[in-house]
Design a protein around this motif. Structure first.
Motif, PDB file in Angstrom:
ATOM      1  N   UNK A 102       0.068  42.768  39.291  1.00 46.81           N
ATOM      2  CA  UNK A 102       0.160  42.758  37.827  1.00 46.81           C
ATOM      3  C   UNK A 102       0.762  44.069  37.340  1.00 46.81           C
ATOM      4  N   UNK A 103       1.764  43.956  36.473  1.00 53.29           N
ATOM      5  CA  UNK A 103       2.404  45.119  35.864  1.00 53.29           C
ATOM      6  C   UNK A 103       1.991  45.181  34.398  1.00 53.29           C
ATOM      7  N   UNK A 104       1.400  46.298  33.977  1.00 53.30           N
ATOM      8  CA  UNK A 104       1.048  46.537  32.583  1.00 53.30           C
ATOM      9  C   UNK A 104       2.138  47.395  31.955  1.00 53.30           C
ATOM     10  N   UNK A 105       2.760  46.873  30.886  1.00 55.92           N
ATOM     11  CA  UNK A 105       3.818  47.599  30.194  1.00 55.92           C
ATOM     12  C   UNK A 105       3.332  48.025  28.813  1.00 55.92           C
ATOM     13  N   UNK A 106       3.537  49.290  28.499  1.00 57.04           N
ATOM     14  CA  UNK A 106       3.197  49.835  27.189  1.00 57.04           C
ATOM     15  C   UNK A 106       4.467  50.409  26.567  1.00 57.04           C
ATOM     16  N   UNK A 107       4.948  49.791  25.490  1.00 58.27           N
ATOM     17  CA  UNK A 107       6.089  50.336  24.753  1.00 58.27           C
ATOM     18  C   UNK A 107       5.567  50.979  23.479  1.00 58.27           C
ATOM     19  N   UNK A 158      14.080  54.130  25.230  1.00 53.20           N
ATOM     20  CA  UNK A 158      12.929  53.894  26.108  1.00 53.20           C
ATOM     21  C   UNK A 158      12.695  52.396  26.309  1.00 53.20           C
ATOM     22  N   UNK A 159      12.838  51.595  25.245  1.00 53.46           N
ATOM     23  CA  UNK A 159      12.665  50.145  25.378  1.00 53.46           C
ATOM     24  C   UNK A 159      13.745  49.539  26.270  1.00 53.46           C
ATOM     25  N   UNK A 160      14.973  50.031  26.138  1.00 46.20           N
ATOM     26  CA  UNK A 160      16.050  49.511  26.985  1.00 46.20           C
ATOM     27  C   UNK A 160      15.775  49.763  28.461  1.00 46.20           C
ATOM     28  N   UNK A 161      15.275  50.950  28.773  1.00 49.85           N
ATOM     29  CA  UNK A 161      15.015  51.294  30.176  1.00 49.85           C
ATOM     30  C   UNK A 161      13.782  50.563  30.703  1.00 49.85           C
ATOM     31  N   UNK A 162      12.736  50.421  29.883  1.00 54.06           N
ATOM     32  CA  UNK A 162      11.575  49.647  30.352  1.00 54.06           C
ATOM     33  C   UNK A 162      11.959  48.187  30.555  1.00 54.06           C
ATOM     34  N   UNK A 163      12.893  47.673  29.742  1.00 55.47           N
ATOM     35  CA  UNK A 163      13.364  46.297  29.925  1.00 55.47           C
ATOM     36  C   UNK A 163      14.100  46.145  31.253  1.00 55.47           C
ATOM     37  N   UNK A 164      14.891  47.153  31.622  1.00 56.19           N
ATOM     38  CA  UNK A 164      15.576  47.134  32.913  1.00 56.19           C
ATOM     39  C   UNK A 164      14.568  47.145  34.054  1.00 56.19           C
ATOM     40  N   UNK A 165      13.547  47.976  33.925  1.00 48.71           N
ATOM     41  CA  UNK A 165      12.487  48.049  34.940  1.00 48.71           C
ATOM     42  C   UNK A 165      11.808  46.685  35.065  1.00 48.71           C
ATOM     43  N   UNK A 166      11.450  46.097  33.928  1.00 49.60           N
ATOM     44  CA  UNK A 166      10.756  44.805  33.956  1.00 49.60           C
ATOM     45  C   UNK A 166      11.613  43.720  34.612  1.00 49.60           C
ATOM     46  N   UNK A 179      14.037  44.035  36.823  1.00 48.23           N
ATOM     47  CA  UNK A 179      14.113  44.253  38.268  1.00 48.23           C
ATOM     48  C   UNK A 179      12.792  43.902  38.947  1.00 48.23           C
ATOM     49  N   UNK A 180      11.682  44.250  38.293  1.00 47.96           N
ATOM     50  CA  UNK A 180      10.354  43.920  38.833  1.00 47.96           C
ATOM     51  C   UNK A 180      10.194  42.410  38.981  1.00 47.96           C
ATOM     52  N   UNK A 181      10.542  41.678  37.933  1.00 50.40           N
ATOM     53  CA  UNK A 181      10.361  40.226  37.948  1.00 50.40           C
ATOM     54  C   UNK A 181      11.293  39.554  38.934  1.00 50.40           C
ATOM     55  N   UNK A 182      12.491  40.092  39.108  1.00 55.87           N
ATOM     56  CA  UNK A 182      13.412  39.547  40.108  1.00 55.87           C
ATOM     57  C   UNK A 182      12.871  39.758  41.516  1.00 55.87           C
ATOM     58  N   UNK A 183      12.276  40.905  41.740  1.00 53.84           N
ATOM     59  CA  UNK A 183      11.733  41.231  43.050  1.00 53.84           C
ATOM     60  C   UNK A 183      10.404  40.537  43.301  1.00 53.84           C
ATOM     61  N   UNK A 184       9.659  40.293  42.233  1.00 53.32           N
ATOM     62  CA  UNK A 184       8.296  39.778  42.362  1.00 53.32           C
ATOM     63  C   UNK A 184       8.074  38.663  41.324  1.00 53.32           C
ATOM     64  N   UNK A 185       8.802  37.524  41.466  1.00 50.55           N
ATOM     65  CA  UNK A 185       8.764  36.473  40.442  1.00 50.55           C
ATOM     66  C   UNK A 185       7.398  35.829  40.242  1.00 50.55           C
ATOM     67  N   UNK A 205       4.602  37.498  40.249  1.00 50.69           N
ATOM     68  CA  UNK A 205       3.688  38.502  39.709  1.00 50.69           C
ATOM     69  C   UNK A 205       3.402  38.249  38.236  1.00 50.69           C
ATOM     70  N   UNK A 206       2.523  39.066  37.683  1.00 53.62           N
ATOM     71  CA  UNK A 206       2.118  38.943  36.280  1.00 53.62           C
ATOM     72  C   UNK A 206       2.553  40.175  35.505  1.00 53.62           C
ATOM     73  N   UNK A 207       3.052  39.965  34.292  1.00 50.43           N
ATOM     74  CA  UNK A 207       3.408  41.071  33.406  1.00 50.43           C
ATOM     75  C   UNK A 207       2.561  40.981  32.143  1.00 50.43           C
TER      76      UNK A 207
END
Length: 215
Positions: A3-8, A18-26, A28-34, A36-38
């Motif tokens: 589980x990934x917890x995101x705080x914007x 900051x939102x653009x970069x967290x979106x990129x992180x998310x 990539x995370x979801x592509x690698x770990x479809x 998983x939970x966000x």
């Protein structure tokens, strides 16, 4: 599954570095770990109340003797603490506002740091990986004129590691105001390079972290 917890916390719903970069992180995370939970908390769109006297004193009051106000205030703190404890990794978007972090993010920290539980020597979240996207309009890097004014990333590194025991990693897109402030026009190329590097770093870190937690 992880589980990934995101705080914007950027006040800007659009055009936020900051939102653009967290979106990129998310992404990539979801592509690698479809599978998983966000869990995403937008602290600007849905701000938490600042911690109150009831929220503080409830911690030192016998649960059976708490007032209704104390019970309600502490219920929020427990909810946020449990959400952090349930996450396997944390991603925080933290733009610099007036040399420090947004008050919405500070409110989250004040609620979630519960000494004797999440905070302190035996923290329930110790060792959890957290990635901070610490964007800033100018540059506060070592050797720059405003090096000594950086109280955003340095503060978060101290409080997240020192009180919560988290494993902190920081991505720093800087000079984000270069395209909107005429006096910074000469820095546009550097700003673009910093943003591109931040996106690359975010994608790489997200993939590596997802793979690590899925192993």
């Amino acid at each position: 599954m992880a589980t990934l917890l995101i705080l914007d916390s950027s006040a800007l719903p659009q055009g936020s570095a900051s939102r653009d970069v967290t979106a990129t992180f998310r992404k990539a995370w979801e592509e690698q770990h479809p599978e998983g939970t966000v869990v995403h908390r937008d602290l600007a769109a849905n701000p938490l109340p600042h911690i109150s006297a009831a929220g503080v004193t409830a911690l030192f009051t016998d649960p059976a003797e708490r007032t209704e106000e104390q019970r309600a205030a502490f219920a929020l703190r427990e909810e946020l603490a449990a959400e952090l404890e349930a996450a396997d990794a944390v991603l925080i978007g933290a733009p610099m506002y007036n040399f420090t972090i947004p008050s919405s993010l500070k409110a989250w920290l004040d609620h979630v740091i519960i000494m004797g539980r999440t905070g302190g020597e035996n923290s329930s979240v110790a060792g959890k990986p957290v990635t901070v996207v610490a964007s800033r309009g100018g540059s506060y890097a070592p050797g720059t004129p405003r090096e000594g004014f950086e109280f955003a990333a340095t503060y978060l590194e101290k409080v997240l590691s020192g009180l919560l025991g988290l494993e902190v990693d920081v991505i720093t897109p800087e000079l984000t105001l270069a395209r909107s402030v005429p006096a910074m026009a000469d820095l546009i190329d550097m700003a673009d390079a910093s943003r591109a590097a931040a996106h690359e770093e975010a994608a790489a870190k997200a993939k590596a972290l997802a793979a690590r937690l899925a192993a």
